[in-house]
Design an enzyme around this catalytic site. Structure first.
Site, PDB file in Angstrom:
ATOM      1  N   HIS A   1       0.732  -1.205   0.008  1.00  0.00           N
ATOM      2  CA  HIS A   1      -0.034  -0.082  -0.088  1.00  0.00           C
ATOM      3  C   HIS A   1       0.758   1.101  -0.093  1.00  0.00           C
ATOM      4  O   HIS A   1       0.710   1.929  -0.948  1.00  0.00           O
ATOM      5  CB  HIS A   1      -1.061  -0.140   1.196  1.00  0.00           C
ATOM      6  CG  HIS A   1      -1.501   1.289   1.296  1.00  0.00           C
ATOM      7  ND1 HIS A   1      -1.842   1.774   2.682  1.00  0.00           N
ATOM      8  CD2 HIS A   1      -2.255   2.156   0.647  1.00  0.00           C
ATOM      9  CE1 HIS A   1      -2.594   2.901   2.394  1.00  0.00           C
ATOM     10  NE2 HIS A   1      -2.759   3.122   1.479  1.00  0.00           N
TER      11      HIS A   1
ATOM     12  N   HIS B   1       0.416   5.153  19.201  1.00  0.00           N
ATOM     13  CA  HIS B   1       0.796   3.825  18.566  1.00  0.00           C
ATOM     14  C   HIS B   1       0.424   3.864  17.145  1.00  0.00           C
ATOM     15  O   HIS B   1      -0.432   4.437  16.671  1.00  0.00           O
ATOM     16  CB  HIS B   1       0.119   2.553  18.974  1.00  0.00           C
ATOM     17  CG  HIS B   1       0.866   1.773  20.144  1.00  0.00           C
ATOM     18  ND1 HIS B   1       1.265   2.275  21.424  1.00  0.00           N
ATOM     19  CD2 HIS B   1       1.490   0.584  19.918  1.00  0.00           C
ATOM     20  CE1 HIS B   1       1.797   1.204  21.805  1.00  0.00           C
ATOM     21  NE2 HIS B   1       2.197   0.321  21.127  1.00  0.00           N
TER      22      HIS B   1
ATOM     23  N   HIS C   1       7.195   1.902  14.528  1.00  0.00           N
ATOM     24  CA  HIS C   1       6.150   0.956  15.235  1.00  0.00           C
ATOM     25  C   HIS C   1       5.179   0.725  14.286  1.00  0.00           C
ATOM     26  O   HIS C   1       3.852   0.232  14.842  1.00  0.00           O
ATOM     27  CB  HIS C   1       6.128   1.356  16.478  1.00  0.00           C
ATOM     28  CG  HIS C   1       5.488   0.035  17.604  1.00  0.00           C
ATOM     29  ND1 HIS C   1       6.291  -0.981  17.447  1.00  0.00           N
ATOM     30  CD2 HIS C   1       4.748   0.042  18.683  1.00  0.00           C
ATOM     31  CE1 HIS C   1       5.984  -1.757  18.164  1.00  0.00           C
ATOM     32  NE2 HIS C   1       4.712  -1.177  18.982  1.00  0.00           N
TER      33      HIS C   1
ATOM     34  N   GLU D   1       9.171   0.522  24.982  1.00  0.00           N
ATOM     35  CA  GLU D   1       8.054   1.228  25.018  1.00  0.00           C
ATOM     36  C   GLU D   1       7.511   1.799  26.323  1.00  0.00           C
ATOM     37  O   GLU D   1       6.704   1.084  26.986  1.00  0.00           O
ATOM     38  CB  GLU D   1       6.829   0.319  24.347  1.00  0.00           C
ATOM     39  CG  GLU D   1       7.021  -0.346  23.016  1.00  0.00           C
ATOM     40  CD  GLU D   1       5.982  -1.179  22.412  1.00  0.00           C
ATOM     41  OE1 GLU D   1       4.961  -0.525  22.240  1.00  0.00           O
ATOM     42  OE2 GLU D   1       6.315  -2.216  22.156  1.00  0.00           O
TER      43      GLU D   1
ATOM     44  N   ASP E   1       3.798   3.021  -6.632  1.00  0.00           N
ATOM     45  CA  ASP E   1       3.379   2.406  -5.546  1.00  0.00           C
ATOM     46  C   ASP E   1       3.573   2.802  -4.384  1.00  0.00           C
ATOM     47  O   ASP E   1       3.290   2.357  -3.200  1.00  0.00           O
ATOM     48  CB  ASP E   1       3.966   0.763  -5.669  1.00  0.00           C
ATOM     49  CG  ASP E   1       5.296   0.859  -5.618  1.00  0.00           C
ATOM     50  OD1 ASP E   1       5.981   1.783  -5.172  1.00  0.00           O
ATOM     51  OD2 ASP E   1       5.947  -0.425  -5.834  1.00  0.00           O
TER      52      ASP E   1
ATOM     53  N   SER F   1      -3.351   4.495  22.224  1.00  0.00           N
ATOM     54  CA  SER F   1      -3.888   3.964  20.946  1.00  0.00           C
ATOM     55  C   SER F   1      -4.303   5.056  20.243  1.00  0.00           C
ATOM     56  O   SER F   1      -4.903   6.091  20.574  1.00  0.00           O
ATOM     57  CB  SER F   1      -4.918   3.036  21.488  1.00  0.00           C
ATOM     58  OG  SER F   1      -5.585   2.787  20.276  1.00  0.00           O
TER      59      SER F   1
ATOM     60  N   THR G   1      -2.874   4.133  -4.599  1.00  0.00           N
ATOM     61  CA  THR G   1      -2.558   3.039  -5.317  1.00  0.00           C
ATOM     62  C   THR G   1      -2.324   1.933  -4.520  1.00  0.00           C
ATOM     63  O   THR G   1      -2.102   2.124  -3.326  1.00  0.00           O
ATOM     64  CB  THR G   1      -1.482   3.068  -6.374  1.00  0.00           C
ATOM     65  OG1 THR G   1      -0.139   3.333  -5.434  1.00  0.00           O
ATOM     66  CG2 THR G   1      -1.473   4.353  -7.138  1.00  0.00           C
TER      67      THR G   1
END
Length: 697
Positions: free
Chosen positions: A88, A256, A148, A471, A636, A309, A641
Site C-alpha cells: 500500500h 501507537h 512502530h 515502549e 506504488d 492508542s 494505489t
C-alpha cells in the site's frame, strides 16, 4: 468491482478494501503547494523571522526500506495469520546528521518506518557505515528509531522469541531494511550543509487515547493532573531551515502506529508514515523517484506511547470512524497539522554544542539504588518473563484474542494454566515478577531474547534526547524526563524521551501501573523495577554529560543475526506466466471510462515480487497522456494505489488498483506494471506490462 462502486465499505468480493477520501496533492493548501512545491509551502506558512534558530551543520537523507510484499509476517500484532499479500505505502528511512561544523563530531538520527529496530539491524547498519565512512558513525553517535507500524514485513531480529510469529528470519526483508537505512544516511552525509535549527512544542489532543486507564489511574494525583486527558499531547519538532526555507522537520508525538488493524495484509507505514508522506508528497509536491535529495524531508518519530492508542473508540480500527483506512489518514493528517502549525511559532534556538553518552546495560540484573525505587530500599530487576496479561494482547489495538484463556488485569490468570505454571516456573522468578502471573520465562532460554540494551543521551545545544529500546508509557516517560531534567538542570520541556531505539525490550510501566497487570505490565519483561532501573541509567548518563567526564559504555551481547531459522514462506524459486499468457500480459483490462472517486482495477500476468523489491523504484505507475507523452503521476508509494499479488505455485498475478483522487485532471490514463522475474537458471529478467488507455472524466 464495477465502475460504479466508489469508496466505502468493500464488497465481499473485493480482494482488498477501499480507501475512502484519497486526496490529490493538487487540492492541498488551495493548490499552492502543488503549483510551487516547497517554495509555495513557504508562502502559506508564517515567516521564521521571530524564531531564534541556531547555526549548525545538518544533512538530510531518505531511503526506501520496503520489505517483502508477499508471504512475510508483520511485526507488532504477533498474529501468525497476518501475512503480506501486497503493498500500500512504501516504507522509508529518514536520516538527519547534526554537527557543529563540517569537521566536528556528528550525531546521526534515523527514523525508520518499520515495526521495530533490533540489535541485529543496528549492528549491521553500523558495520556498513564503518566500511563506507570509517569512524564517522559508530554505536556511540547513531540512534535508529522505529515508527512502530504494525503492518510492515518483519522477521528481522537475531533472537528467536521475536521472530516466532513471523515463522522465522527473513533475510530479504532484513537486507531491504538495512540497505534503505544506509541509503538515507549516505544521502544525509553528502547533504551536510550550514543550516539553522530550532525546537518547538505544540499540542495535539485528538490523535490518541489512553488504552490502559485502569493502570494510569494508579499513578500519583500530580502525574494524572499533568495529563488530564490521560494522553501526552506534546508534539515536539526540530525545525531545520536553509536561507529562510524549511528543509527538514523531525517530529516526536506519542501514539501507537496501529490505525491499521491485524486484518490488514498490505505493507504500509501506518499513521506516522502517512503524516510524513502527506507533507512531503502531497503538500510539498515531491517525487520520490526523481533522484537527488528532496527539498523537504519530514520524519515523524515516537516518544512514549506505550499506553496510547490511535483507535479513539478503544476498539481496533474504530475511532474517529469505523474505517481503518480513513482513520489512518485522519490520524496522520492530524500529526502533520500539529507539526506544520509549529513552523515559525515559538521556536527555541538550540544553542551550540553536540555531546553524546551511551551505555550497554544488562537489564536482567540491575541493582536499583534507593533514590530511584521510591521506597527507600534497594531492589533488582529480574530475568525476562512475559505475563499472562501479555498473552491477552492489547484489546484496544488488536492482537491476542477472545479465544485465549487470558485477560488484561486478571492477575490470577486461568486456573488450569496457573496450576501448571506454578509448578514449571521457579518460585524465585515468580516472586521477582510479582504480581505478574508469569507465563513465558524466555529469559531462562539462552539467546531467546535480548538481555543487554543500549541507552543514549544526546545533547543538541540545549535540548536533550534520551533514546531507549523500550515502549514507555506516558507517565514512565514523564518520570524519565523529570529525572533527566533534574540531573541536567534544564527545564523538563528541554528533554525528549524516544522509545523503540536501537533495540527492542518490550514495555516500561511505572511500578504502580505494573501492579495492575494490564497488557503493558504483563509485557514489562524485566519486572516491576524496570522503570526505576532505567531512571538510574538515565541519571548516570546525565551526570557524566554534565560533569564532562567519560563513561565506560560497556559492550553489547553477541550478534545473533542469521542464527534464527529462515522462514520457508515467500521464497520464489522460478516464475512462470499465467497459462497461455506471457509475462506482463493484461489479464483483466480497465474499463474505457471512469469518474473521479471510482476505482480502476487492472490484473497483469506477473512475477513473484520478492525476487526484486524494486527499492527506489516502483511496481506500478499511473501514467497520463500529456500531448502524446506518457507521464507518471502516481506510483506504488502513493496512498491512492495498491498492488496485490495472487500467487499459486510458480504463477503470480499482480492486481493493481488506483482510486482516482479528487482534483485529478480529466484526460487519458493507463496503468503500467514493472517487475523482475526469475528464470529456471536463477537469473532475473525484466517484465513490463501496459494496460489499454482509459479516460477520466
Amino acid at each position: 468491482m464495477t465502475a460504479d462502486q466508489t469508496h466505502g465499505s468493500p464488497s465481499t468480493a473485493d480482494p482488498i478494501p477501499a480507501r475512502p477520501g484519497a486526496v490529490s496533492r493538487r487540492t492541498v493548501l488551495g493548490g499552492a503547494a502543488a503549483l510551487g512545491g516547497v517554495a509555495a509551502l513557504q508562502s502559506v506558512l508564517p515567516p521564521l523571522a521571530n524564531a531564534q534558530p541556531t547555526a549548525m551543520y545538518v544533512g538530510r537523507g531518505i531511503g526506501d526500506m520496503t520489505g517483502e510484499p508477499l508471504g512475510a509476517g508483520f511485526n507488532g500484532y504477533a498474529d501468525t495469520e497476518q501475512i503480506s499479500v501486497g503493498l500500500h505505502l512504501r516504507q522509508r528511512a529518514r536520516a538527519f546528521v547534526f554537527a557543529d561544523s563540517s569537521s566536528s563530531p556528528r550525531f546521526l538520527h534515523v527514523t525508520a518506518e518499520i515495526g521495530l529496530v533490533f540489535q541485529s539491524i543496528q549492528q549491521e547498519v553500523l558495520r556498513r557505515l564503518a566500511a563506507e565512512f570509517g569512524s564517522t558513525y559508530h554505536e556511540g553517535n547513531v540512534v535508529i528509531t522505529a515508527t512502530h507500524t504494525h503492518v510492515a514485513p518483519g522477521g528481522t531480529s537475531g533472537h528467536p522469541m521475536v521472530d516466532l510469529s513471523m515463522l522465522g528470519f527473513r533475510p530479504v526483508t532484513f537486507e531491504a531494511n538495512c540497505a534503505g537505512i544506509v541509503d538515507a544516511v549516505r544521502m544525509a552525509h553528502h547533504d551536510l550543509a550550514p543550516s539553522t535549527v530550532g525546537v518547538s512544542t505544540g499540542a495535539l489532543h485528538d490523535a490518541g487515547v489512553n488504552r490502559s486507564r485502569g493502570s494510569f489511574d494508579r499513578d500519583t494525583d500530580e502525574e494524572r493532573a499533568h495529563f488530564p486527558e490521560g494522553i501526552d499531547p506534546r508534539s515536539q519538532s526540530l525545525q531545520i531551515t536553509r536561507g529562510g526555507r524549511l528543509v527538514g522537520v523531525l517530529n516526536w508525538f506519542a501514539t501507537h502506529a496501529t490505525s491499521m488493524t491485524s486484518h490488514s495484509l498490505l505493507a504500509s507505514s501506518d499513521n506516522k508514515g502517512y503524516a510524513a508522506w502527506h507533507w512531503e508528497r502531497e503538500v510539498a509536491g515531491q517525487d520520490y523517484l526523481a533522484g537527488g535529495t528532496p527539498g523537504l524531508i519530514t520524519a515523524f518519530a515516537q516518544t512514549n506511547p506505550g499506553d496510547i492508542s490511535p483507535n479513539l473508540d478503544l476498539q481496533p480500527g474504530k475511532g474517529p470512524t469505523a474505517d481503518e483506512w480513513l482513520n489512518t489518514r485522519i490520524n496522520g493528517e492530524r500529526q502533520y497539522a500539529a507539526a506544520r502549525d509549529q513552523i515559525g511559532r515559538g521556536v527555541r534556538g538550540l544553542g551550540g554544542g553536540i555531546d553524546v553518552r551511551h551505555t550497554w546495560v544488562d537489564m536482567s540484573s540491575v541493582e536499583v539504588r534507593p533514590e530511584f525505587t521510591g521506597d527507600g530500599r534497594t531492589h533488582r530487576t529480574a530475568v525476562a518473563a512475559l505475563g499472562a496479561s501479555f498473552a491477552s494482547g492489547s484489546q484496544e489495538d488488536g492482537g491476542g484474542g477472545d479465544e485465549l484463556p487470558f485477560a488484561e488485569g486478571d492477575r490470577g490468570g486461568n486456573p488450569a494454566i496457573k496450576s501448571i505454571t506454578d509448578v514449571v516456573i521457579p518460585a524465585w522468578l515468580r516472586e521477582a515478577h510479582a504480581p505478574k502471573d508469569v507465563l513465558l520465562p524466555m529469559g531462562l532460554v539462552p539467546n531467546a531474547i535480548q538481555r543487554v540494551f543500549p541507552f543514549h543521551l544526546v545533547r543538541l545545544g540545549g535540548h536533550h534526547l534520551f533514546a531507549l529500546g523500550f515502549e514507555p508509557t506516558i507517565v514512565a516517560g514523564l518520570r524519565l524526563r523529570r529525572t533527566l531534567a533534574a540531573e541536567l538542570r534544564v527545564p523538563e520541556d528541554h528533554v525528549t524521551v524516544q522509545g523503540y531505539s536501537n533495540a527492542y525490550g518490550h514495555y516500561v510501566t511505572t511500578p504502580e501501573e505494573y501492579a495492575a497487570q494490564n497488557y503493558e505490565g504483563g509485557a514489562t519483561i524485566f519486572g516491576p523495577w524496570t522503570l526505576p532501573a532505567i531512571q538510574q541509567v538515565a541519571a548516570d548518563l546525565a551526570r557524566s554529560m554534565r560533569a564532562g567526564t567519560p563513561l565506560d559504555p560497556g559492550s553489547p551481547e553477541r550478534d545473533l543475526t542469521g542464527r534464527v531459522p529462515t522462514s520457508p514462506l515467500g521464497n520464489p524459486l522460478v516464475d512462470t506466466p499465467a497459462p497461455l499468457r506471457n509475462f506482463g500480459d493484461v489479464l483483466d483490462p480497465p474499463q474505457t471510462e471512469y469518474r473521479i472517486g471510482q476505482r480502476v482495477t487492472v490484473r497483469f500476468s506477473g512475477t513473484h515480487p520478492n525476487s526484486d523489491l524494486r527499492r527506489g523504484d516502483t511496481y506500478l505507475a499511473v501514467e497520463r497522456n500529456d500531448g502524446g507523452r506518457w507521464v507518471r503521476v502516481h506510483d506504488d508509494g502513493d496512498w491512492s494505489t495498491m498492488i496485490v499479488f495472487e500467487g499459486l505455485l510458480t504463477v503470480t498475478n499482480a492486481l493493481i488498483t488506483w482510486d482516482i483522487p479528487q482534483g485529478t485532471p480529466g484526460g487519458e490514463y493507463r496503468i503500467v506494471y514493472t517487475a523482475s522475474g526469475r528464470g529456471i537458471d536463477g537469473r532475473l529478467f525484466p517484465v513490463r506490462g501496459e494496460s489499454q488507455a482509459f479516460h477520466v472524466r
